[in-house]
Design an enzyme around this catalytic site. Sequence first.
Site, PDB file in Angstrom:
ATOM      1  N   CYS A   1     -14.539  16.648  -2.710  1.00 35.32           N
ATOM      2  CA  CYS A   1     -16.026  16.707  -2.686  1.00 35.32           C
ATOM      3  C   CYS A   1     -16.518  16.873  -1.428  1.00 35.32           C
ATOM      4  O   CYS A   1     -16.797  16.043  -0.798  1.00 35.32           O
ATOM      5  CB  CYS A   1     -16.633  15.894  -3.600  1.00 35.32           C
TER       6      CYS A   1
ATOM      7  N   CYS B   1     -19.092  14.243  -0.448  1.00 33.79           N
ATOM      8  CA  CYS B   1     -18.646  12.857  -0.331  1.00 33.79           C
ATOM      9  C   CYS B   1     -18.008  13.226   1.352  1.00 33.79           C
ATOM     10  O   CYS B   1     -18.212  12.342   2.176  1.00 33.79           O
ATOM     11  CB  CYS B   1     -17.170  12.673  -0.896  1.00 33.79           C
TER      12      CYS B   1
END
Length: 464
Positions: A384, A387
Amino acid sequence: MALAFTSSTSIAFSSSSSSRTEQGAHVNSTKFQPSDVSHLVSPATFNLSRKRSAAVKALNAEPRRNHPIVPSAATTFAPDVVEKAVEVEDFEKLAKDLENASPLQIMDKALEKYGNDIAIAFSGAEDVALIEYAHLTGRPYRVFSLDTGRLNPETYKFFDTVEKHYNIRIEYMFPDSVEVQALVRTKGLFSFYEDGHQECCRVRKVRPLRRALKGLRAWITGQRKDQSPGTRSEVPVVQVDPVFEGLDGGSGSLVKWNPMANVAGNDVWTFLRTMDVPVNSLHSQGYVSIGCEPCTRAVLPGQHEREGRWWWEDAKAKECGLHKGNIKEETVNGNGNVNNANGNASDIFNGNDIVNLTRPGMENLVKMEDRKDAWIVVLYAPWCQFCQAMEASYVEFAEKLAGSGVKVGKFRADGDEKVFAQQELQLGSFPTILFFPKHSSRPIKYPSEKRDVDSLTAFVNALR
Ligand code: SF4
């Protein structure tokens, strides 16, 4: 026996006259039945596309013919049909070519290309800059807006001011009253606070927008890359609309222009001030991104503008559906593997002060009512990008908290763990950050998109 064609493409069938009717008049006509003329014209002849029909000059507009012979439909239509080669535009290339162009140049190009088949989507906020750019091109332009019925009074006044300032009429689109009634009578006026904004936005914004776009070949939006790090960081200046359909129908039938994609918010304001453009008075009250009244709030200095919209939801869900194509799907296949381009990304958040929690560890943490230490845990997926973007801050944050009585953890929540994380850990999108207080089993979700060390520290200090 003759066939008479009218300009409205209905076909009258005369059995009493052998001559062709004129001016669309039906003489002793009976309703056309395909079976009546199947021996004259093949059914395929009548199965013309709308486009083709439109290109065909109405028969009653032709000069009168003296001979009584009714030509077959094929020979009647053929000379007037101009088959144009379909030009396929490479919009990715066009976007690259225009990447460094100014908003004015991009606007001019869009209006030049699409004329009356393009319109500016105006929200009543700082995207008034689009109208100013269109005005500056000197070309005619159209503006539409979605009146959801829930806008601030200031926004309605602003619409009026803009109409007068530019001497234009905004084409307002309204939601379907039956759909609004059904939603409000079933779920109340503020259901979006309970179960998310998507349903209400679908009724009040997305469907009216879809109707508006079905009458266009292109639209112009005020989207900028810097508006939402979660969803708008890759907005091109022009693209085939990934979500909506235009006039011709089907995917690829609508083009979306984003002339301000590369403009920073501050530069928009400099432009508006320089050009003395009227602005929504809500801006002077701390509002930056402006939408419906119940879903918009002022932001504090330093807060991101999208934090003023749907603040009770996850960052990644913060598109109302108008620009849904900005949201990339991450799916998990039957084996629990992530189906996306970065599915094999290596693990992240590898600092010495970050505890890697397994599923049993997380289950224990959730169950414990009286913990020795408070915990803060990030639910993440290594592929991600959001993230990845917060990795350095989180590692530094963990170092800062070492020995403070607050433990810092991470839990990989994609693949097989995703359902558990959604059901038990409030996972909406990645990353989700949870604080587990010492004396309560109920975790508290970090509510902000700002994931820098100072913001995370302020959150922990407020709750520990
Ligand atoms: Fe409904 Fe809020 Fe969406 Fe407006 S922004 S349509 S009030 S959910």
